[in-house]
Design an enzyme around this catalytic site. Structure first.
Site, PDB file in Angstrom:
ATOM      1  N   LYS A  13       0.831  -1.211   0.000  1.00  0.00           N
ATOM      2  CA  LYS A  13       0.000   0.000   0.000  1.00  0.00           C
ATOM      3  C   LYS A  13       0.866   1.263   0.000  1.00  0.00           C
ATOM      4  O   LYS A  13       0.624   2.182  -0.752  1.00  0.00           O
ATOM      5  CB  LYS A  13      -0.910   0.062   1.243  1.00  0.00           C
ATOM      6  CG  LYS A  13      -1.847  -1.098   1.428  1.00  0.00           C
ATOM      7  CD  LYS A  13      -2.797  -0.864   2.597  1.00  0.00           C
ATOM      8  CE  LYS A  13      -2.126  -0.649   3.944  1.00  0.00           C
ATOM      9  NZ  LYS A  13      -1.406  -1.823   4.474  1.00  0.00           N
ATOM     10  N   ARG A  88      -8.860   1.365   9.737  1.00  0.00           N
ATOM     11  CA  ARG A  88      -8.433   0.007  10.056  1.00  0.00           C
ATOM     12  C   ARG A  88      -9.473  -0.728  10.901  1.00  0.00           C
ATOM     13  O   ARG A  88      -9.250  -1.883  11.264  1.00  0.00           O
ATOM     14  CB  ARG A  88      -7.114   0.050  10.826  1.00  0.00           C
ATOM     15  CG  ARG A  88      -5.885  -0.236   9.961  1.00  0.00           C
ATOM     16  CD  ARG A  88      -4.686   0.015  10.853  1.00  0.00           C
ATOM     17  NE  ARG A  88      -3.525  -0.751  10.549  1.00  0.00           N
ATOM     18  CZ  ARG A  88      -2.438  -0.235   9.958  1.00  0.00           C
ATOM     19  NH1 ARG A  88      -2.429   0.987   9.521  1.00  0.00           N
ATOM     20  NH2 ARG A  88      -1.370  -0.986   9.804  1.00  0.00           N
ATOM     21  N   ARG A 127      11.943  -6.325   5.421  1.00  0.00           N
ATOM     22  CA  ARG A 127      11.758  -4.902   5.113  1.00  0.00           C
ATOM     23  C   ARG A 127      12.660  -4.030   5.979  1.00  0.00           C
ATOM     24  O   ARG A 127      12.845  -4.286   7.158  1.00  0.00           O
ATOM     25  CB  ARG A 127      10.294  -4.526   5.354  1.00  0.00           C
ATOM     26  CG  ARG A 127       9.976  -3.096   4.987  1.00  0.00           C
ATOM     27  CD  ARG A 127       8.502  -2.891   4.797  1.00  0.00           C
ATOM     28  NE  ARG A 127       7.801  -2.775   6.066  1.00  0.00           N
ATOM     29  CZ  ARG A 127       6.498  -2.452   6.153  1.00  0.00           C
ATOM     30  NH1 ARG A 127       5.787  -2.277   5.066  1.00  0.00           N
ATOM     31  NH2 ARG A 127       5.926  -2.366   7.330  1.00  0.00           N
ATOM     32  N   ARG A 160      12.016  -1.569  11.299  1.00  0.00           N
ATOM     33  CA  ARG A 160      11.013  -1.026  12.221  1.00  0.00           C
ATOM     34  C   ARG A 160      10.796  -2.022  13.354  1.00  0.00           C
ATOM     35  O   ARG A 160      10.752  -3.224  13.094  1.00  0.00           O
ATOM     36  CB  ARG A 160       9.683  -0.835  11.475  1.00  0.00           C
ATOM     37  CG  ARG A 160       9.537   0.513  10.824  1.00  0.00           C
ATOM     38  CD  ARG A 160       8.343   0.587   9.909  1.00  0.00           C
ATOM     39  NE  ARG A 160       7.102   0.030  10.442  1.00  0.00           N
ATOM     40  CZ  ARG A 160       5.939   0.048   9.791  1.00  0.00           C
ATOM     41  NH1 ARG A 160       5.864   0.577   8.584  1.00  0.00           N
ATOM     42  NH2 ARG A 160       4.855  -0.463  10.320  1.00  0.00           N
ATOM     43  N   ARG A 171       0.479  -8.620  14.139  1.00  0.00           N
ATOM     44  CA  ARG A 171      -0.085  -7.599  13.239  1.00  0.00           C
ATOM     45  C   ARG A 171      -1.003  -8.231  12.198  1.00  0.00           C
ATOM     46  O   ARG A 171      -2.049  -7.678  11.861  1.00  0.00           O
ATOM     47  CB  ARG A 171       1.047  -6.828  12.547  1.00  0.00           C
ATOM     48  CG  ARG A 171       1.788  -5.918  13.511  1.00  0.00           C
ATOM     49  CD  ARG A 171       3.071  -5.396  12.901  1.00  0.00           C
ATOM     50  NE  ARG A 171       2.848  -4.451  11.832  1.00  0.00           N
ATOM     51  CZ  ARG A 171       3.736  -4.204  10.867  1.00  0.00           C
ATOM     52  NH1 ARG A 171       4.882  -4.860  10.828  1.00  0.00           N
ATOM     53  NH2 ARG A 171       3.470  -3.316   9.951  1.00  0.00           N
TER      54      ARG A 171
HETATM   55  P1  AMP Z   1       1.576   0.978   9.350  1.00  0.00           P
HETATM   56  O1  AMP Z   1       2.766   1.826   9.114  1.00  0.00           O
HETATM   57  O2  AMP Z   1       0.370   1.420   8.557  1.00  0.00           O
HETATM   58  O3  AMP Z   1       1.861  -0.498   9.192  1.00  0.00           O
HETATM   59  O4  AMP Z   1       1.165   1.190  10.880  1.00  0.00           O
HETATM   60  C1  AMP Z   1       2.053   0.858  11.934  1.00  0.00           C
HETATM   61  C2  AMP Z   1       1.290   0.783  13.247  1.00  0.00           C
HETATM   62  O5  AMP Z   1       0.698   2.058  13.535  1.00  0.00           O
HETATM   63  C3  AMP Z   1       0.122  -0.195  13.284  1.00  0.00           C
HETATM   64  O6  AMP Z   1       0.530  -1.523  13.555  1.00  0.00           O
HETATM   65  C4  AMP Z   1      -0.720   0.401  14.410  1.00  0.00           C
HETATM   66  O7  AMP Z   1      -0.147   0.129  15.677  1.00  0.00           O
HETATM   67  C5  AMP Z   1      -0.562   1.897  14.164  1.00  0.00           C
HETATM   68  N1  AMP Z   1      -1.607   2.392  13.237  1.00  0.00           N
HETATM   69  C6  AMP Z   1      -1.432   2.899  11.992  1.00  0.00           C
HETATM   70  N2  AMP Z   1      -2.590   3.247  11.437  1.00  0.00           N
HETATM   71  C7  AMP Z   1      -3.549   2.949  12.352  1.00  0.00           C
HETATM   72  C8  AMP Z   1      -4.966   3.053  12.369  1.00  0.00           C
HETATM   73  N3  AMP Z   1      -5.654   3.520  11.334  1.00  0.00           N
HETATM   74  N4  AMP Z   1      -5.615   2.642  13.497  1.00  0.00           N
HETATM   75  C9  AMP Z   1      -4.965   2.181  14.568  1.00  0.00           C
HETATM   76  N5  AMP Z   1      -3.630   2.029  14.610  1.00  0.00           N
HETATM   77  C10 AMP Z   1      -2.922   2.412  13.516  1.00  0.00           C
END
Ligand code: AMP
Length: 213
Positions: A13, A88, A127, A160, A171
């Protein structure tokens, strides 16, 4: 043009959102990036969010909804924007609907990145991410020229904390339980467009282009 990129972590994404964003000038609104920026700036929001993120859990809905509400009111969002990693949960999707309505706009497409879970584990565990510009690498398929240094901005490239093998499973589980119900939610609204995210990056880009033009 208002788009949602929906799919599990590691489905591409972010990569596709960056490409489309630079082509069309629609900002990429990544709640993950916003939260990580808060963490590196040491804000209270960041400190609170980090506890959830490091464990692979979702940050509370009201935190991310508040961030998105603020961000979509900025001038660069006027021509459109790409939501990457938001919503989400179903409550987030409902809040988004209300926010867009309040601002007199509506969603155009929800692009679903479909991918097998064994591929996700491979992608996420290899990654690496630049802490400065967010550019993404992979230890096998896209290594940096100099180890640990971003090819683009010279920033430091790290794994990360939530891309650690121990957190990845959590996750993916969270995605299945809390985010996958959005597939049905948007399908019923007639907004879902399915995409084969196993395909090469350039082919996925082409398929997205055919939807958004
Ligand atoms: P991402 O970079 O999109 O994989 O997000 C990393 C982490 O940020 C996720 O595993 C969540 O802990 C938090 N996070 C990101 N976007 C959201 C969201 N829309 N709702 C809740 N937690 C989020």
């Amino acid at each position: 043009m208002i788009l949602i990129f929906l799919g599990p972590p590691g489905s591409g994404k972010g990569t596709q959102a960056k490409l489309l964003s630079s082509e069309k000038n629609w900002p990429q609104l990544s709640t993950g990036d916003m939260l990580r920026a808060n963490i590196s700036q040491g804000t209270n929001l960041g400190l609170e969010a980090k506890k959830f993120m490091d464990q692979g859990a979702l940050v509370p809905d009201e935190v991310v909804i508040g961030m998105i509400d603020k961000r979509i009111q900025e001038a660069d969002c006027k021509p459109g924007f790409i939501l990457d990693g938001f919503p989400r949960t179903v409550p987030q999707a409902e809040a988004l609907y209300a926010l867009l309505k309040k601002h007199g706009c509506k969603l155009d497409h929800v692009i679903l990145f479909q991918i097998q879970s064994n591929e996700l584990v491979k992608r996420l565990s290899g990654r690496r991410t630049c802490t400065k510009c967010g550019e993404m690498y992979h230890i096998e398929s896209r290594p940096t020229k100099v180890e640990g240094v971003c090819d683009k901005c010279g920033g430091s490239v790290i794994q990360r904390p939530d891309d650690d093998q121990a957190v990845i499973g959590k996750r993916l589980d969270v995605y299945e339980k809390q985010t996958a119900p959005l597939v049905d939610y948007y399908s019923k609204l007639g907004l879902l467009r399915e995409m084969n995210a196993m395909d090469e990056v350039k082919n996925v880009t082409r398929s997205i282009a055919s939807i958004v033009t």
